[in-house]
Design a protein around this motif. Structure first.
Motif, PDB file in Angstrom:
ATOM      1  N   TYR A  21       0.744  -1.214   0.027  1.00  0.00           N
ATOM      2  CA  TYR A  21      -0.216  -0.084  -0.013  1.00  0.00           C
ATOM      3  C   TYR A  21       0.789   1.174   0.121  1.00  0.00           C
ATOM      4  CZ  TYR A  21      -3.471   3.446   1.158  1.00  0.00           C
ATOM      5  OH  TYR A  21      -4.228   4.508   1.285  1.00  0.00           O
ATOM      6  N   GLU A  22       1.973   1.337   0.889  1.00  0.00           N
ATOM      7  CA  GLU A  22       2.871   2.437   0.932  1.00  0.00           C
ATOM      8  C   GLU A  22       3.359   3.048  -0.374  1.00  0.00           C
ATOM      9  OE1 GLU A  22       2.848  -0.100   3.085  1.00  0.00           O
ATOM     10  OE2 GLU A  22       1.837   1.005   4.874  1.00  0.00           O
ATOM     11  N   GLY A  23       3.791   1.894  -1.216  1.00  0.00           N
ATOM     12  CA  GLY A  23       4.652   2.009  -2.412  1.00  0.00           C
ATOM     13  C   GLY A  23       3.521   2.534  -3.422  1.00  0.00           C
ATOM     14  N   LYS A  24       2.282   1.991  -3.285  1.00  0.00           N
ATOM     15  CA  LYS A  24       1.227   2.426  -4.451  1.00  0.00           C
ATOM     16  C   LYS A  24       0.866   3.924  -4.038  1.00  0.00           C
ATOM     17  CE  LYS A  24      -1.370  -1.966  -5.035  1.00  0.00           C
ATOM     18  NZ  LYS A  24      -0.095  -2.564  -5.981  1.00  0.00           N
ATOM     19  N   GLU A  25       0.912   4.363  -2.783  1.00  0.00           N
ATOM     20  CA  GLU A  25       0.391   5.634  -2.298  1.00  0.00           C
ATOM     21  C   GLU A  25       1.419   6.613  -2.757  1.00  0.00           C
ATOM     22  OE1 GLU A  25      -1.157   7.940   1.673  1.00  0.00           O
ATOM     23  OE2 GLU A  25       0.275   6.048   1.873  1.00  0.00           O
ATOM     24  N   LEU A  26       2.800   6.148  -2.725  1.00  0.00           N
ATOM     25  CA  LEU A  26       4.043   7.213  -3.047  1.00  0.00           C
ATOM     26  C   LEU A  26       3.875   7.311  -4.463  1.00  0.00           C
ATOM     27  CD1 LEU A  26       6.277   8.747  -2.458  1.00  0.00           C
ATOM     28  CD2 LEU A  26       7.722   6.614  -2.166  1.00  0.00           C
ATOM     29  N   ARG A  27       3.730   6.285  -5.253  1.00  0.00           N
ATOM     30  CA  ARG A  27       3.750   6.404  -6.720  1.00  0.00           C
ATOM     31  C   ARG A  27       2.718   7.111  -7.099  1.00  0.00           C
ATOM     32  NH1 ARG A  27       4.952   1.606 -11.016  1.00  0.00           N
ATOM     33  NH2 ARG A  27       6.957   1.523  -9.910  1.00  0.00           N
ATOM     34  N   LEU A  28       1.557   7.123  -6.646  1.00  0.00           N
ATOM     35  CA  LEU A  28       0.218   8.028  -7.148  1.00  0.00           C
ATOM     36  C   LEU A  28       0.709   9.429  -6.560  1.00  0.00           C
ATOM     37  CD1 LEU A  28      -2.348   8.472  -8.261  1.00  0.00           C
ATOM     38  CD2 LEU A  28      -3.438   7.888  -6.099  1.00  0.00           C
ATOM     39  N   LYS A  29       1.248   9.519  -5.404  1.00  0.00           N
ATOM     40  CA  LYS A  29       1.457  10.949  -5.028  1.00  0.00           C
ATOM     41  C   LYS A  29       2.616  11.636  -5.990  1.00  0.00           C
ATOM     42  CE  LYS A  29       0.456  10.866  -0.302  1.00  0.00           C
ATOM     43  NZ  LYS A  29       1.114  10.657   1.141  1.00  0.00           N
ATOM     44  N   GLN A  30       3.660  10.781  -6.605  1.00  0.00           N
ATOM     45  CA  GLN A  30       4.723  11.374  -7.268  1.00  0.00           C
ATOM     46  C   GLN A  30       4.207  11.583  -8.699  1.00  0.00           C
ATOM     47  OE1 GLN A  30       7.228   8.004  -7.315  1.00  0.00           O
ATOM     48  NE2 GLN A  30       8.581   9.095  -6.099  1.00  0.00           N
ATOM     49  N   GLN A  31       3.215  10.844  -9.250  1.00  0.00           N
ATOM     50  CA  GLN A  31       2.751  10.773 -10.768  1.00  0.00           C
ATOM     51  C   GLN A  31       1.877  12.092 -10.540  1.00  0.00           C
ATOM     52  OE1 GLN A  31       0.684   7.460 -12.259  1.00  0.00           O
ATOM     53  NE2 GLN A  31       2.438   6.018 -12.124  1.00  0.00           N
ATOM     54  N   TYR A  32       1.045  12.401  -9.410  1.00  0.00           N
ATOM     55  CA  TYR A  32       0.224  13.647  -9.465  1.00  0.00           C
ATOM     56  C   TYR A  32       1.015  14.873  -9.390  1.00  0.00           C
ATOM     57  CZ  TYR A  32      -3.141  17.042  -8.500  1.00  0.00           C
ATOM     58  OH  TYR A  32      -3.484  18.310  -8.458  1.00  0.00           O
ATOM     59  N   LEU A 111      -0.362  -2.048 -17.971  1.00  0.00           N
ATOM     60  CA  LEU A 111      -1.396  -1.159 -18.264  1.00  0.00           C
ATOM     61  C   LEU A 111      -1.893  -0.415 -16.839  1.00  0.00           C
ATOM     62  CD1 LEU A 111      -3.284  -2.563 -21.264  1.00  0.00           C
ATOM     63  CD2 LEU A 111      -1.791  -0.753 -21.234  1.00  0.00           C
ATOM     64  N   GLU A 112      -1.388   0.520 -16.314  1.00  0.00           N
ATOM     65  CA  GLU A 112      -1.693   0.964 -15.058  1.00  0.00           C
ATOM     66  C   GLU A 112      -3.265   1.040 -14.570  1.00  0.00           C
ATOM     67  OE1 GLU A 112       1.176   3.788 -12.776  1.00  0.00           O
ATOM     68  OE2 GLU A 112      -0.071   4.654 -14.065  1.00  0.00           O
ATOM     69  N   LYS A 113      -3.420   0.634 -13.622  1.00  0.00           N
ATOM     70  CA  LYS A 113      -4.943   0.535 -12.876  1.00  0.00           C
ATOM     71  C   LYS A 113      -4.546   1.316 -11.594  1.00  0.00           C
ATOM     72  CE  LYS A 113      -5.494  -3.842 -14.316  1.00  0.00           C
ATOM     73  NZ  LYS A 113      -5.112  -4.520 -14.909  1.00  0.00           N
ATOM     74  N   TRP A 114      -5.600   1.919 -11.081  1.00  0.00           N
ATOM     75  CA  TRP A 114      -5.213   2.521  -9.757  1.00  0.00           C
ATOM     76  C   TRP A 114      -6.700   2.061  -8.891  1.00  0.00           C
ATOM     77  CZ3 TRP A 114      -1.368   4.077  -7.504  1.00  0.00           C
ATOM     78  CH2 TRP A 114      -0.204   4.563  -8.389  1.00  0.00           C
TER      79      TRP A 114
END
Length: 184
Positions: A21-32, A111-114
């Motif tokens: 979860y923490e990695g997914k959260e960081l990746r989304l924050k980075q992308q945004y 293919l990215e999914k969130w």
């Protein structure tokens, strides 16, 4: 010091492990973060030249290579609606004329999914814009496929509690292509 560390983590390691979860959260924050910063700069420079924001797409074309920068689509709409005062319809049409997407893979896992809940938690305004895009896209699909709701559901941006970023590109880009015939 702690606040500084938290702020720096956004750009410290690109493409962090996202098998938790923490990695997914960081990746989304980075992308945004990177997409929002880029779009803010693009819009600022465009407006500094005295250009009409309603004609943004006439001088700006944004190429999305793969699904990582796709959060740029709802972010541009957010800027146009929330900051520039355009209607959602105007902003969506400008975004569709501004973005182009190139697909680099046919592998589903690439293919990215969130997760809907993650996006809703981290970027709630962006989530609401994606929902509106999805509603419009599904309505358009229903009209084009004769009301086949099962087919529309399969092609939806949001399904199975996931946001399918490649589908978002298809729904909200001027042009879509692949790096080869297979990818197209």
């Amino acid at each position: 010091v702690e606040e500084k560390e938290i702020a720096e983590v956004i750009s410290k390691v690109l493409y962090p492990e996202d098998n938790h979860y923490e990695g997914k959260e960081l990746r989304l924050k980075q992308q945004y973060f990177f997409c929002a910063a880029s779009l803010s700069d693009i819009v600022k420079k465009y407006k500094a030249q005295g250009n009409d924001i309603r004609k943004f797409y006439e001088k700006v074309s944004i190429q999305l290579n793969d699904t990582h920068p796709v959060i740029s689509i709802p972010e541009l709409i957010r800027i146009l609606v929330d900051t520039e005062g355009l209607s959602f319809n105007e902003a969506f049409e400008i975004a569709k004329k501004t973005f182009n997407y190139t697909n680099h893979t046919v592998m589903a896992e690439a293919l990215e999914k969130w997760d809907v809940n993650l996006v809703k938690q981290i970027v709630p305004r962006i989530f609401s814009i994606i929902v509106e895009i999805n509603n419009r896209y599904c309505q358009s699909l229903m009209e084009r496929n004769g009301g086949d709701s099962a087919k529309t559901t399969r092609m939806s941006i949001i399904k199975d509690n996931m946001i399918h970023m490649a589908t978002l590109c298809v729904a909200a880009s001027h042009s879509v292509n692949g790096v080869s015939k297979l990818h197209s």
